[in-house]
Design a protein around this motif. Structure first.
Motif, PDB file in Angstrom:
ATOM      1  N   GLY A   1       0.701  -1.164  -0.097  1.00  0.00           N
ATOM      2  CA  GLY A   1      -0.052  -0.019  -0.019  1.00  0.00           C
ATOM      3  C   GLY A   1       0.771   1.138  -0.089  1.00  0.00           C
ATOM      4  N   ASP A   2       0.224   2.401  -0.166  1.00  0.00           N
ATOM      5  CA  ASP A   2       0.894   3.700  -0.474  1.00  0.00           C
ATOM      6  C   ASP A   2       0.705   4.583   0.800  1.00  0.00           C
ATOM      7  OD1 ASP A   2       2.667   5.574  -1.476  1.00  0.00           O
ATOM      8  OD2 ASP A   2       1.283   6.285  -2.614  1.00  0.00           O
ATOM      9  N   TRP A   3       1.064   4.169   2.003  1.00  0.00           N
ATOM     10  CA  TRP A   3       0.691   5.256   3.219  1.00  0.00           C
ATOM     11  C   TRP A   3       1.820   5.902   3.600  1.00  0.00           C
ATOM     12  CZ3 TRP A   3      -1.287   0.115   3.055  1.00  0.00           C
ATOM     13  CH2 TRP A   3      -2.595   0.077   3.138  1.00  0.00           C
ATOM     14  N   PRO A   4       1.345   7.254   3.631  1.00  0.00           N
ATOM     15  CA  PRO A   4       2.916   8.125   3.910  1.00  0.00           C
ATOM     16  C   PRO A   4       3.588   7.837   5.132  1.00  0.00           C
ATOM     17  CG  PRO A   4       0.887   9.234   4.456  1.00  0.00           C
ATOM     18  CD  PRO A   4       0.423   8.057   3.777  1.00  0.00           C
ATOM     19  N   ASP A   5       3.129   7.334   6.236  1.00  0.00           N
ATOM     20  CA  ASP A   5       3.716   7.122   7.303  1.00  0.00           C
ATOM     21  C   ASP A   5       2.815   6.006   8.196  1.00  0.00           C
ATOM     22  OD1 ASP A   5       1.806   8.517   8.751  1.00  0.00           O
ATOM     23  OD2 ASP A   5       2.720  10.387   8.050  1.00  0.00           O
ATOM     24  N   MET A   6       3.372   5.602   9.463  1.00  0.00           N
ATOM     25  CA  MET A   6       2.827   4.518  10.016  1.00  0.00           C
ATOM     26  C   MET A   6       1.408   5.028  10.971  1.00  0.00           C
ATOM     27  SD  MET A   6       4.465   1.589  10.066  1.00  0.00           S
ATOM     28  CE  MET A   6       5.876   0.784   9.942  1.00  0.00           C
TER      29      MET A   6
ATOM     30  N   PRO B   1       5.214   8.369  14.971  1.00  0.00           N
ATOM     31  CA  PRO B   1       4.059   8.503  14.057  1.00  0.00           C
ATOM     32  C   PRO B   1       4.604   8.736  12.676  1.00  0.00           C
ATOM     33  CG  PRO B   1       3.775   9.714  15.987  1.00  0.00           C
ATOM     34  CD  PRO B   1       5.003   8.991  16.075  1.00  0.00           C
ATOM     35  N   GLN B   2       5.613   9.544  12.376  1.00  0.00           N
ATOM     36  CA  GLN B   2       6.007   9.690  11.251  1.00  0.00           C
ATOM     37  C   GLN B   2       7.237   8.822  10.616  1.00  0.00           C
ATOM     38  OE1 GLN B   2       6.981  11.683  14.187  1.00  0.00           O
ATOM     39  NE2 GLN B   2       5.055  12.918  13.487  1.00  0.00           N
ATOM     40  N   ALA B   3       7.326   7.656  11.252  1.00  0.00           N
ATOM     41  CA  ALA B   3       8.136   6.450  10.486  1.00  0.00           C
ATOM     42  C   ALA B   3       7.619   6.015   9.500  1.00  0.00           C
ATOM     43  CB  ALA B   3       8.254   5.271  11.682  1.00  0.00           C
ATOM     44  N   PRO B   4       8.499   5.885   8.455  1.00  0.00           N
ATOM     45  CA  PRO B   4       8.105   5.468   7.024  1.00  0.00           C
ATOM     46  C   PRO B   4       7.251   4.029   7.055  1.00  0.00           C
ATOM     47  CG  PRO B   4      10.237   5.251   7.232  1.00  0.00           C
ATOM     48  CD  PRO B   4       9.762   6.125   8.331  1.00  0.00           C
ATOM     49  N   TYR B   5       6.287   3.942   6.114  1.00  0.00           N
ATOM     50  CA  TYR B   5       5.507   2.724   6.105  1.00  0.00           C
ATOM     51  C   TYR B   5       6.342   1.958   5.515  1.00  0.00           C
ATOM     52  CZ  TYR B   5       1.889  -0.672   5.257  1.00  0.00           C
ATOM     53  OH  TYR B   5       1.130  -1.694   5.004  1.00  0.00           O
ATOM     54  N   ARG B   6       6.383   0.526   5.885  1.00  0.00           N
ATOM     55  CA  ARG B   6       7.190  -0.610   5.194  1.00  0.00           C
ATOM     56  C   ARG B   6       6.506  -1.792   5.015  1.00  0.00           C
ATOM     57  NH1 ARG B   6      11.612  -2.004   9.064  1.00  0.00           N
ATOM     58  NH2 ARG B   6      10.346  -0.995  10.945  1.00  0.00           N
ATOM     59  N   HIS B   7       6.279  -2.087   3.935  1.00  0.00           N
ATOM     60  CA  HIS B   7       5.636  -3.221   3.417  1.00  0.00           C
ATOM     61  C   HIS B   7       6.322  -4.530   3.622  1.00  0.00           C
ATOM     62  CE1 HIS B   7       4.713  -6.076  -0.134  1.00  0.00           C
ATOM     63  NE2 HIS B   7       3.929  -6.226   0.971  1.00  0.00           N
ATOM     64  N   GLY B   8       5.397  -5.512   4.321  1.00  0.00           N
ATOM     65  CA  GLY B   8       5.916  -6.687   4.824  1.00  0.00           C
ATOM     66  C   GLY B   8       6.410  -6.775   6.084  1.00  0.00           C
ATOM     67  N   CYS B   9       6.596  -5.906   6.965  1.00  0.00           N
ATOM     68  CA  CYS B   9       7.129  -5.702   8.209  1.00  0.00           C
ATOM     69  C   CYS B   9       5.805  -6.118   9.214  1.00  0.00           C
ATOM     70  CB  CYS B   9       7.570  -4.381   8.653  1.00  0.00           C
ATOM     71  SG  CYS B   9       8.010  -4.143  10.309  1.00  0.00           S
ATOM     72  N   ARG B  10       6.254  -6.695  10.352  1.00  0.00           N
ATOM     73  CA  ARG B  10       5.315  -7.258  11.187  1.00  0.00           C
ATOM     74  C   ARG B  10       5.197  -5.978  12.380  1.00  0.00           C
ATOM     75  NH1 ARG B  10       3.610 -13.035  12.911  1.00  0.00           N
ATOM     76  NH2 ARG B  10       5.573 -13.355  12.714  1.00  0.00           N
ATOM     77  N   LEU B  11       4.049  -5.358  12.754  1.00  0.00           N
ATOM     78  CA  LEU B  11       4.215  -4.281  13.685  1.00  0.00           C
ATOM     79  C   LEU B  11       3.368  -4.897  14.985  1.00  0.00           C
ATOM     80  CD1 LEU B  11       2.981  -0.774  13.248  1.00  0.00           C
ATOM     81  CD2 LEU B  11       1.960  -2.077  14.930  1.00  0.00           C
TER      82      LEU B  11
END
Length: 303
Positions: free
Chosen positions: A30-35, A70-80
């Motif tokens: 997906g294309d989210w600007p941040d977490m 809050p401003q951390a970049p979104y990282r596809h495939g990571c587990r949060l």
């Protein structure tokens, strides 16, 4: 996909707090600007201020345990990983009882109305979290299912190393399970009887239904005693479909007393404790896969 940690998943970088294991969510493409933007969209019931506060307290981390901002970049495939929290949770006024415990198993009498694992509006008021607080056994995991509305014998794994062996017993149908139920007296039926049917997910999603086709569910039903318009029945499921006993009894024209799902879906009773489902997991028996000993556990509850 998200869920509670500790059910066969990799170890969490966050500890269990007050009996509650952290939950997790895989970050999809997906294309989210941040977490923060992703979390607010993924969990609309939780506002941005709450997520910001959780992040500030170090309660939202990635697989490596790195605290996310809050401003951390979104990282596809990571587990949060994060902690679920409820604004207000109604106490369930019934207590569980420990029936048996050794280094591998914990066997408990579950009361009516108490969910087994956290879900929806239940977190601390669940059997798993209560038991973790009571025993300090952080690796506790249920090895079979029991509906929130059903009371009786419930078995948990204590030891990760032997867990798979006990789970396999249920998967291979090597466990003798007996239930008791109160339902309408049916003088026109001859007991014992076997009911077989094909069960599939129904509408709404939480209900099951019977359809034409090859049977995938089977229950042996016997009469224990008649109590005027209602009778006490012994139910022995030979398969383990969701809501199987409730569906089979309703299909035979004798729905279990106080069942709000079958045969008709009735309004939710909320926190009304006055009319428990008259279904009880009476006993569970099996050959211990570790010791070879025949084990049998029976509830101390009655209908």
């Amino acid at each position: 996909m998200s869920g509670p940690n500790g059910q066969g998943h990799p170890p969490s970088p966050l500890p269990i707090v007050d009996g509650v294991a952290p939950s997790y969510v895989w970050l999809p493409a997906g294309d989210w600007p941040d977490m923060l933007t992703f979390l607010v969209e993924r969990f609309p019931a939780i506002n941005s201020a709450t997520w910001i506060a959780r992040m500030a307290q170090g309660e939202v981390v990635d697989d490596a345990g790195v605290r996310l901002t809050p401003q951390a970049p979104y990282r596809h495939g990571c587990r949060l990983y994060y902690y679920r929290a409820l604004e207000a949770e109604t106490p369930i006024p019934f207590e569980e009882t420990i029936l048996y415990q050794n280094e591998r198993l914990l066997v408990v009498d579950k009361p009516h109305f108490l969910p087994v694992i956290p879900a929806g509006r239940f977190l601390h008021e669940t059997l798993l979290v209560r038991l973790k607080k009571k025993t300090g056994l952080t690796a506790l995991t249920p090895i079979h299912r029991l509906d929130r509305e059903t009371a009786g014998v419930m078995i948990f794994s204590v030891d990760i190393a032997s867990r798979g062996a006990y789970q396999s017993l249920f998967q291979q149908r090597l466990v003798d399970k007996v239930y008791e139920a109160l339902a309408p007296t049916m003088p026109e039926l001859t007991f014992p009887l076997v009911h077989r049917s094909r069960m599939v997910e129904g509408t709404p999603f939480f209900r099951m239904q019977e359809v034409a086709g090859e049977a995938n569910s089977e229950t042996l039903i016997d009469l224990i005693e008649q109590r005027q318009q209602h009778s006490l029945y012994r139910l022995s499921p030979l398969t383990g479909k969701k809501h199987q006993l409730r569906v089979h009894m309703a299909s035979l024209g004798m729905p279990i007393i106080n069942d709000i799902f079958y045969p008709d879906n009735r309004p939710c009773k909320g926190d009304d404790w006055s009319s428990p489902l008259k279904l009880l997991a009476k006993s569970i028996a099996f050959e211990d896969p570790v010791t070879g000993e025949r084990l049998r556990f029976e509830t101390g509850l009655t209908l």
